[in-house]
Design a protein around this motif. Sequence first.
Motif, short mmCIF file in Angstrom:
data_model
loop_
_atom_site.label_atom_id
_atom_site.label_comp_id
_atom_site.label_asym_id
_atom_site.label_seq_id
_atom_site.Cartn_x
_atom_site.Cartn_y
_atom_site.Cartn_z
N GLU A 1 35.13 8.47 -0.21
CA GLU A 1 35.89 8.88 -1.40
C GLU A 1 35.18 10.04 -2.07
O GLU A 1 33.95 10.17 -1.94
CB GLU A 1 35.96 7.71 -2.42
N LYS B 1 41.84 16.88 4.89
CA LYS B 1 42.92 16.52 3.99
C LYS B 1 42.56 15.22 3.29
O LYS B 1 42.10 14.28 3.94
CB LYS B 1 44.24 16.36 4.75
N LEU B 2 42.77 15.20 1.98
CA LEU B 2 42.42 14.01 1.20
C LEU B 2 43.69 13.32 0.75
O LEU B 2 44.75 13.94 0.69
CB LEU B 2 41.58 14.43 -0.01
N SER B 3 43.57 12.04 0.43
CA SER B 3 44.77 11.31 -0.01
C SER B 3 44.49 10.55 -1.30
O SER B 3 43.37 10.58 -1.81
CB SER B 3 45.22 10.36 1.10
N ASN B 4 45.51 9.83 -1.75
CA ASN B 4 45.40 8.97 -2.94
C ASN B 4 44.86 9.69 -4.18
O ASN B 4 43.92 9.20 -4.82
CB ASN B 4 44.50 7.76 -2.67
N SER B 5 45.44 10.82 -4.55
CA SER B 5 44.93 11.53 -5.73
C SER B 5 45.15 10.72 -7.00
O SER B 5 46.25 10.25 -7.26
CB SER B 5 45.67 12.87 -5.88
N GLN B 6 44.09 10.58 -7.76
CA GLN B 6 44.19 9.96 -9.09
C GLN B 6 43.57 10.94 -10.07
O GLN B 6 42.41 11.33 -9.90
CB GLN B 6 43.41 8.66 -9.15
N VAL C 1 39.28 14.15 -10.84
CA VAL C 1 40.19 13.87 -9.71
C VAL C 1 39.47 12.97 -8.71
O VAL C 1 38.35 13.27 -8.30
CB VAL C 1 40.61 15.17 -8.97
N LYS C 2 40.12 11.85 -8.36
CA LYS C 2 39.56 10.95 -7.35
C LYS C 2 40.43 11.03 -6.11
O LYS C 2 41.65 11.05 -6.22
CB LYS C 2 39.54 9.51 -7.84
N ASN C 3 39.81 11.03 -4.95
CA ASN C 3 40.55 11.06 -3.68
C ASN C 3 39.89 10.18 -2.64
O ASN C 3 38.68 9.99 -2.66
CB ASN C 3 40.58 12.49 -3.12
N SER C 4 40.71 9.71 -1.73
CA SER C 4 40.15 8.99 -0.58
C SER C 4 39.97 9.98 0.54
O SER C 4 40.73 10.93 0.68
CB SER C 4 41.08 7.89 -0.10
N PHE C 5 39.02 9.66 1.35
CA PHE C 5 38.66 10.50 2.47
C PHE C 5 39.05 9.75 3.72
O PHE C 5 38.56 8.65 3.94
CB PHE C 5 37.15 10.68 2.43
#
Length: 364
Positions: free
Chosen positions: A311, A343-348, A358-362
Amino acid sequence: MSKKNVSHTKWMKRAIFLASLGKNTTSPNPKVGAVILDKNGNLISEGFHFKAGMPHAEAMAFRNLKKDAKGGSMYVNLEPCCHQGKTPPCVDKVISSGIRKVYVSIQDPDKRVSGKGIKLLKEAGIRVHLGLCKKESLELNKAFIHRNITKKSFGVLKWAMSIDGRIGLKNGKSKWITSEQSRSIVHSFRAEFDAIIIGGNTLRKDNPLLTTRGSKNPEPLRVVFTKSLDLPSKSSLWDCNKAKTIVIYDSSTANESYLKRIPKCVEVEKIPSDNPELISKLLAKRGCNKILWECGPRLATAAIQTNCIQEIITFIAPKILGGENSMNPFGDFDFREMDEIIKLSNSQVSLIGNDICVKNSFEN
Ligand SMILES: NC(=O)c1ccc[n+]([C@@H]2O[C@H](COP(=O)([O-])OP(=O)(O)OC[C@H]3O[C@@H](n4cnc5c(N)ncnc54)[C@H](OP(=O)(O)O)[C@@H]3O)[C@@H](O)[C@H]2O)c1
């Protein structure tokens, strides 16, 4: 969803909430909560696991029982254990209590348990339902699960940058990019982690303290990763009264004569190369479920390239540093095609004063 399922979900959600109370304290163990209902469906007890070595959630729930659990049911977010660890196996307690139904959200990834706890419950004639609120339970214990499956710690990479994507000026100056409010949030956010890692250069340039400023006791382990061992004899990280520190160095490149600059209270460990994966494995072996990488661009790039990061958390300040040679959060990944980029996902996204977090999953 039927009325019956709604209430099963309600009790499992309660178990998950109880489990979350152990958020910063259970490592290397998972976060677990348990709820017990009597045979008429009334709540008669609940409990959660607080700390390794202390009773498991199920044992706490039995300890807090207000009446006989015979014929009742239990909701627990992780499969009850069936091995003797620091505390006795929980399945034995469940079986001897006379409970008839156990709702388990997810199986324990720990090989000593994985499916065996459920099997023993079933063999004792208890009805076991697996899978209620699975998504929430996987999320809650993602770091514990990751460590058990990969034998590496779950890595979160955090950095602070300006709105033009710079982490420092070309002369290395970077204090402070984000606001006091953001920095104070970072201090308490560190409490979620078992260890915090920087590279030798960040130690030399920033001399950080890397503590939660009292939000966690004991403080997370502070880790310095160095290839050269050329670390200063004075550093905030050498004050072992504040928190434990470990220096991990690459024995193939380090000059071991520099070891004398490091005080005796600081632990020192050597590894055979500069591969960050070795650090992640070493910390996992020490029981660190979740680790925070607060390093600069070079180590951050190497950590990503070796799948040590799951993350990322970016603090963005409304400031412009400019300049072609200002520091970037990363070095060169040597991508040649756009389909190679990360590419990252789950933007918060959240606002902290004027800063953006900004938080993202890797996806590894
Ligand atoms: N804005 C932010 O959020 C933020 C966060 C952290 C740092 N920074 C800035 O970043 C700058 C330092 O950047 P940096 O990239 O040199 O960061 P770093 O965090 O010091 O990482 C690089 C250092 O890590 C060690 N290392 C061990 N294995 C490595 C590997 N496989 N690849 C690369 N390094 C490895 C080396 O230490 P040795 O040299 O001791 O051998 C190397 O110099 C500082 O100016 C600091 O202020 C900014």
